[in-house]
Enzyme design. Structure first.
Site, mmCIF file in Angstrom:
data_model
loop_
_atom_site.group_PDB
_atom_site.id
_atom_site.type_symbol
_atom_site.label_atom_id
_atom_site.label_comp_id
_atom_site.label_asym_id
_atom_site.label_seq_id
_atom_site.Cartn_x
_atom_site.Cartn_y
_atom_site.Cartn_z
ATOM 1 N N PRO A 1 0.797 -1.214 -0.037
ATOM 2 C CA PRO A 1 -0.155 0.009 -0.074
ATOM 3 C C PRO A 1 0.755 1.218 0.017
ATOM 4 O O PRO A 1 1.871 1.286 0.707
ATOM 5 C CB PRO A 1 -0.701 -0.082 1.354
ATOM 6 C CG PRO A 1 0.148 -1.080 2.166
ATOM 7 C CD PRO A 1 1.311 -1.455 1.424
ATOM 8 N N GLU A 2 0.656 2.225 -0.865
ATOM 9 C CA GLU A 2 0.944 3.532 -0.725
ATOM 10 C C GLU A 2 -0.105 4.536 -0.244
ATOM 11 O O GLU A 2 -1.242 3.869 0.098
ATOM 12 C CB GLU A 2 1.522 4.063 -2.206
ATOM 13 C CG GLU A 2 2.406 2.844 -2.761
ATOM 14 C CD GLU A 2 2.941 3.054 -3.928
ATOM 15 O OE1 GLU A 2 3.085 4.434 -4.583
ATOM 16 O OE2 GLU A 2 3.387 2.221 -4.911
#
Length: 276
Positions: free
Chosen positions: A2-3
């Site tokens: 996840p960013e």
DNA sequence: CTGGTCTCCTGATCGC
DNA sequence: TGCGATCAGGAGACCA
């Protein structure tokens, strides 16, 4: 995995189900995944979830108890971490579930097969800010052009590694940096301190539109990302360079094959014609 | 201070 | 069907 956009989607999806709920118990199936101040409990029994705060790729759950006690848990999802809400408890917990917060109805689970992520406990959100978030740069959704320019001008590193550095700006990861540099038509290998104020302005604007669009699309799901309630994202369909090495550049009138190289240990895809 | 390499882990995928 | 090599959204340690 996840960013910033994915973590923000997790935050938004969990907010309505978690806010106001009273914590019953915390199950630490893998205690080594929980780190932080030995005196801190994070969230404790009887506290209600007050708010969910994100900075960069990290998400804080903030709790408050009846006697005014506070608690805070910061999750960093690493490559494979998830925070998932389940309306009914599961026994035994699903595979790779390391921490479970049980509420009156339902539970929140932190799962992370690769264990590059983790959970940090603090006595309060303020403590989390000073102890863990102080070293992070401004959030990518609120950074100003001047601040970004100043941070970039202080380093001779290449632009991509600089943008991946969470102390410069918090929230970008490998996917969105490549997409950003393609949109801004800048070489990943450009020296960071060669970025002009105008280019920093363009980077800042494009960063915000890119990340906002990705959030609106529910984030990028490459293999296993889902938000807090299990919904996959759709932004992977809008990627223009990430995962497209060797394929044609999508910019109108270009059509050159996208190149791939390794920078800072990360696969980097860019258009040799459009960028730089 | 810099970039390159390795490491922490598990799991999916590909070629044989 | 199995088996090894390779790769993955992150990040920090070490080395030259």
């Amino acid at each position: 995995m996840p960013e910033l956009p994915e973590v923000e989607c997790v935050r938004r999806s969990l907010e309505p189900v978690l806010i106001g709920r009273t914590l019953r118990e915390v199950l630490r199936h893998r205690p080594d995944v929980v780190r932080g101040d030995a005196n801190a409990h994070g969230l404790s029994r009887g506290q209600r979830i007050e708010r969910l705060v994100r900075h960069g790729k990290q998400l804080a759950l903030v709790g408050r108890g009846p006697g005014g006690t506070t608690g805070c848990v910061v999750a960093h999802l690493g490559m494979s971490g998830q925070l998932r809400w389940a309306s009914a408890p599961a026994n035994p917990a699903p595979k790779h579930t390391h921490v479970v917060w049980r509420f009156d109805q339902g539970e929140l689970r932190f799962t992370d097969p690769r264990r590059f992520g983790g959970v940090w406990v603090f006595p309060s959100l303020e403590a989390a800010y000073t102890a863990r978030w102080a070293e992070l740069g401004p959030d990518a959704l609120s950074v100003t052009p001047a601040r970004l320019h100043r941070a970039l001008s202080r380093t001779t590193r290449m632009l991509k590694p600089a943008l991946l550095d969470q102390a410069v700006v918090a929230g970008l990861g490998n996917i969105y940096v490549d997409e950003l540099l393609f949109g801004a038509r800048l070489r990943p290998t450009l020296q960071a301190n060669a970025v002009t104020p105008a280019q920093a302005g363009s980077l800042t604007r494009r960063m915000k539109t890119l990340l906002s669009r990705a959030i609106r699309a529910g984030g990028s799901t490459l293999r296993d990302y889902v938000d807090g309630t299990g919904s996959a994202g759709g932004y992977q369909l809008a990627h223009r360079v990430y995962g497209r090495a060797g394929q044609r550049c999508l910019r109108r009138g270009c059509g050159v094959d996208l190149a791939s190289s390794t920078l800072a240990g990360r696969t980097t895809v860019y258009c040799p014609a459009c960028q730089g």
